[in-house]
Design an enzyme around this catalytic site. Structure first.
Site, PDB file in Angstrom:
ATOM      1  N   GLU A  77       0.887  -1.177   0.000  1.00  0.00           N
ATOM      2  CA  GLU A  77       0.000   0.000   0.000  1.00  0.00           C
ATOM      3  C   GLU A  77       0.911   1.210   0.000  1.00  0.00           C
ATOM      4  O   GLU A  77       1.530   1.527   1.024  1.00  0.00           O
ATOM      5  CB  GLU A  77      -0.904  -0.016   1.245  1.00  0.00           C
ATOM      6  CG  GLU A  77      -1.810  -1.234   1.347  1.00  0.00           C
ATOM      7  CD  GLU A  77      -2.885  -1.283   0.275  1.00  0.00           C
ATOM      8  OE1 GLU A  77      -3.156  -0.238  -0.359  1.00  0.00           O
ATOM      9  OE2 GLU A  77      -3.448  -2.369   0.057  1.00  0.00           O
ATOM     10  N   CYS A 112      -2.216   9.133   2.711  1.00  0.00           N
ATOM     11  CA  CYS A 112      -1.901   8.641   1.367  1.00  0.00           C
ATOM     12  C   CYS A 112      -3.000   8.998   0.380  1.00  0.00           C
ATOM     13  O   CYS A 112      -2.758   9.155  -0.806  1.00  0.00           O
ATOM     14  CB  CYS A 112      -1.687   7.139   1.395  1.00  0.00           C
ATOM     15  SG  CYS A 112      -3.078   6.289   2.148  1.00  0.00           S
TER      16      CYS A 112
HETATM   17  P1  NAD Z   1       8.626   4.625   4.498  1.00  0.00           P
HETATM   18  O1  NAD Z   1       8.614   3.867   3.228  1.00  0.00           O
HETATM   19  O2  NAD Z   1       9.732   5.575   4.735  1.00  0.00           O
HETATM   20  O3  NAD Z   1       8.621   3.639   5.759  1.00  0.00           O
HETATM   21  C1  NAD Z   1       7.585   2.708   5.974  1.00  0.00           C
HETATM   22  C2  NAD Z   1       8.100   1.589   6.863  1.00  0.00           C
HETATM   23  O4  NAD Z   1       9.065   0.819   6.142  1.00  0.00           O
HETATM   24  C3  NAD Z   1       8.791   2.050   8.147  1.00  0.00           C
HETATM   25  O5  NAD Z   1       8.385   1.214   9.196  1.00  0.00           O
HETATM   26  C4  NAD Z   1      10.263   1.852   7.823  1.00  0.00           C
HETATM   27  O6  NAD Z   1      11.071   1.635   8.956  1.00  0.00           O
HETATM   28  C5  NAD Z   1      10.199   0.599   6.966  1.00  0.00           C
HETATM   29  N1  NAD Z   1      11.352   0.384   6.082  1.00  0.00           N
HETATM   30  C6  NAD Z   1      12.185   1.307   5.545  1.00  0.00           C
HETATM   31  N2  NAD Z   1      13.101   0.699   4.766  1.00  0.00           N
HETATM   32  C7  NAD Z   1      12.844  -0.619   4.801  1.00  0.00           C
HETATM   33  C8  NAD Z   1      13.418  -1.768   4.179  1.00  0.00           C
HETATM   34  N3  NAD Z   1      14.457  -1.666   3.348  1.00  0.00           N
HETATM   35  N4  NAD Z   1      12.871  -2.982   4.434  1.00  0.00           N
HETATM   36  C9  NAD Z   1      11.809  -3.102   5.248  1.00  0.00           C
HETATM   37  N5  NAD Z   1      11.223  -2.061   5.876  1.00  0.00           N
HETATM   38  C10 NAD Z   1      11.721  -0.823   5.636  1.00  0.00           C
HETATM   39  O7  NAD Z   1       7.204   5.373   4.558  1.00  0.00           O
HETATM   40  P2  NAD Z   1       6.701   6.427   5.644  1.00  0.00           P
HETATM   41  O8  NAD Z   1       7.426   7.700   5.457  1.00  0.00           O
HETATM   42  O9  NAD Z   1       6.653   5.802   6.981  1.00  0.00           O
HETATM   43  O10 NAD Z   1       5.174   6.617   5.181  1.00  0.00           O
HETATM   44  C11 NAD Z   1       4.769   7.607   4.281  1.00  0.00           C
HETATM   45  C12 NAD Z   1       4.457   6.993   2.941  1.00  0.00           C
HETATM   46  O11 NAD Z   1       3.511   5.953   3.119  1.00  0.00           O
HETATM   47  C13 NAD Z   1       3.792   7.963   1.980  1.00  0.00           C
HETATM   48  O12 NAD Z   1       4.321   7.793   0.692  1.00  0.00           O
HETATM   49  C14 NAD Z   1       2.332   7.546   2.005  1.00  0.00           C
HETATM   50  O13 NAD Z   1       1.604   7.865   0.847  1.00  0.00           O
HETATM   51  C15 NAD Z   1       2.454   6.067   2.196  1.00  0.00           C
HETATM   52  N6  NAD Z   1       1.228   5.525   2.765  1.00  0.00           N
HETATM   53  C16 NAD Z   1       0.439   4.735   1.973  1.00  0.00           C
HETATM   54  C17 NAD Z   1      -0.758   4.264   2.481  1.00  0.00           C
HETATM   55  C18 NAD Z   1      -1.673   3.398   1.646  1.00  0.00           C
HETATM   56  O14 NAD Z   1      -2.563   2.803   2.217  1.00  0.00           O
HETATM   57  N7  NAD Z   1      -1.496   3.318   0.332  1.00  0.00           N
HETATM   58  C19 NAD Z   1      -1.141   4.574   3.778  1.00  0.00           C
HETATM   59  C20 NAD Z   1      -0.298   5.353   4.549  1.00  0.00           C
HETATM   60  C21 NAD Z   1       0.893   5.838   4.038  1.00  0.00           C
END
Ligand code: NAD
Length: 513
Positions: A243, A277
């Site tokens: 997502e 998002c």
């Molecule tokens: P992010 O991708 O920076 O981090 C998300 C999670 O992934 C964190 O827990 C982080 O520690 C983990 N992570 C980072 N690198 C990783 C790796 N290599 N392997 C495994 N895990 C890893 O995102 P964010 O800044 O926390 O969230 C914001 C983003 O999320 C925005 O782009 C937003 O649109 C999106 N989002 C999407 C939805 C949806 O339902 N489509 C909902 C909420 C947020």
């Protein structure tokens, strides 16, 4: 969020006040593997329970969360910076409702399903859903409770155990939910603490969860991290639900109800300071109604109150991370430099970014292409619906789209042309709270879905059982050994009777033979 000097703990600070809220351990690879092993051991008994029993047991979790509603809302608001009411109604309530929805429906959704057969009428086939095992849930910071806990709850209903890795910016709320899970285990012995594991840390801890042998991953976060997750899962040949981000368009036609539209767009653009998002980012409005619509929006925006998120009288709080404020500031500066006119709002004050409406924007500028994840709403004037749909679809993301239109048939036709996982008509954002509907992105916005009956089935292996249960006196099938010229000719006759033309042709042909 900062790391301690020894780098083995994360310090979490309130985005609004800067106060230190607590610490979370950085779980290392060995500890992550141990958590996955504990989850796997606990899953055996849980997965073997009839679905109905699991649903009854999950009620204890729902009730425990509900009893702690006020404390949870305050904790979310403190850690994430969103207003208290949003913490309650956008984060906690959707999970409570999701728990109630699947509690009553999961037995039917996961029940064995008989398959209709056409040719092999003496056989029968059915599908049955088997839990995958251990599901890794990796979450973002913008909905620190509803996303990781909602995903984990679905995985648990499906008979899996979970290992949850919350965002490093908001780990405390999930740690608190883990304590409430353990409390729920005391209310219902079918729930066990090891079914719900929490590991905290940075991205490496998330990556370690995938390497540690989980059977599926539910990831919510940015597109670049989503790609890494997809690659890591491909390496292990395990499924993942992704997502990801969006840059969501809204179309406003000349016959839209402008009062409702203005209220909806202001909420859709600025709830949670635009860190959703599904936030409305770009509004394609029919030129003929652009001025009255933007005037109405400005009036509503100027009435919004922004301040201490823990004051229930505030509409907007603080943004969660300094980095996100910086991205918003850059995109705002770029838009103004290109000729965009700030109608209201503007420069952030620390983590408080005012709701900012910018008109005279041209499609193609950075603000229409990059997710700002901040309270910026761009207004682009268009000449009619075809241009609006074309520009709205001109994006590499496809999470949500919104159509505001006064004519139901026209709105439906436009909604079906939108390249988005969900298109909402005359409303915004909130289908994430409707557990029965799918939450999904197309294009770069994601893979698979959460919520909905299909989302629950996707958290299982859907296995197939097929057998002969009619005509027991036939000792072998037509296509088994031995092959012969007679059998070959019989096949040719079968083709003529069974598959060539409509049923009347086939009947007449078989009578002629
Ligand atoms: P992010 O991708 O920076 O981090 C998300 C999670 O992934 C964190 O827990 C982080 O520690 C983990 N992570 C980072 N690198 C990783 C790796 N290599 N392997 C495994 N895990 C890893 O995102 P964010 O800044 O926390 O969230 C914001 C983003 O999320 C925005 O782009 C937003 O649109 C999106 N989002 C999407 C939805 C949806 O339902 N489509 C909902 C909420 C947020």
């Amino acid at each position: 969020m900062t790391l301690t000097e020894s780098q083995n703990k994360i310090r979490v600070f309130s985005p609004a006040s800067g106060e230190l809220l607590g610490e979370a351990p950085v779980t290392d690879e060995v500890a992550v593997r141990a958590a996955v092993a504990r989850a796997r051991a606990a899953q055996t008994a849980w997965g073997a329970l009839p679905v109905r029993q699991r649903c009854k047991a999950m009620r204890a979790f729902r009730t425990t969360l509900a009893h702690h509603g006020e404390a949870l809302a305050e904790a979310i608001s403190r850690e994430n910076g969103k207003p208290l009411q949003e913490a309650l109604s956008h984060d906690l309530v959707p999970v409570l409702d999701l728990l109630a929805w699947f509690e009553s429906r999961a037995p039917r959704i996961l029940a064995p399903q008989k398959l209709p057969l056409h040719f092999l009428l003496h056989r029968s086939s059915y599908l049955h859903c088997v839990p995958r095992g251990v599901v890794g849930v990796i979450g973002p910071w913008n909905f620190p409770l509803s996303i990781p806990v909602g995903d984990a709850s679905m995985a648990l209903f499906a008979g899996n155990a979970v290992v949850v890795k919350p965002s490093e910016f908001t780990p405390l709320i999930v740690m608190r939910v883990k304590a409430l899970w353990d409390e729920a285990c005391r209310l219902d012995p079918r729930l066990t603490p090891d079914l719900f594991q929490v590991v905290t840390g940075l991205g490496q801890t998330g990556a370690a969860v995938i390497r540690a042998g989980v059977d599926q991953v539910m990831f919510t976060g940015s597109v670049p991290t989503g790609r890494k997750i997809a690659l890591a899962c491909a390496e292990r040949l395990i499924p993942c639900v992704l997502e990801l981000g969006g840059i969501n368009p809204a179309i406003v036609t000349a016959d839209a109800d402008l009062d409702r539209t203005a209220h909806a767009l202001v909420w859709g653009g600025f709830a949670n300071s635009g860190q959703v998002c599904a936030s409305v980012s770009r509004v394609y409005v029919d030129r003929r109604v652009a001025a009255p619509l933007t005037d109405k929006m400005v009036k509503i925006i100027e009435g919004l109150r922004q301040g201490d998120p823990l004051d229930a009288a505030q509409d907007m709080g603080a943004m969660t991370t300094a980095a996100q404020v910086e991205i918003g500031r850059e995109i705002l500066a770029d838009t103004v430099a290109q000729g965009g006119r700030v109608r209201t709002g503007g420069e952030p004050n620390g983590r408080h970014f005012p709701p900012t409406l910018i008109d005279r924007v041209q499609h193609g500028w950075r603000i229409t292409r990059d997710e700002s994840f901040s309270p910026l709403l761009a207004v682009i004037e268009v000449d009619g619906e075809d241009e609006a749909v074309r520009l709205a679809n001109d994006s590499d993301k496809g999470l949500m789209a919104y159509v505001f239109c006064g004519n139901r048939a026209k709105a439906k036709a436009m909604a079906e042309r939108m390249q988005a996982g969900t298109t909402m008509v005359n409303c915004c954002l909130d289908t994430h709270a409707a557990a029965g509907t799918p939450w999904q992105g197309v294009k770069e916005s994601g893979l698979g879905q959460v919520h909905s009956a299909q989302g629950l089935r996707d958290l299982t292996q859907v296995r197939h059982v097929h057998g002969r249960n009619r005509l027991p006196w036939f000792k072998h099938e037509l296509w088994w050994f031995p092959y012969s010229p007679q059998a070959y000719r019989a096949w040719l006759r079968v083709i003529g009777i069974a598959w060539s033309g409509g049923w009347l042709d086939r009947l007449l042909r078989s009578l002629k033979r």
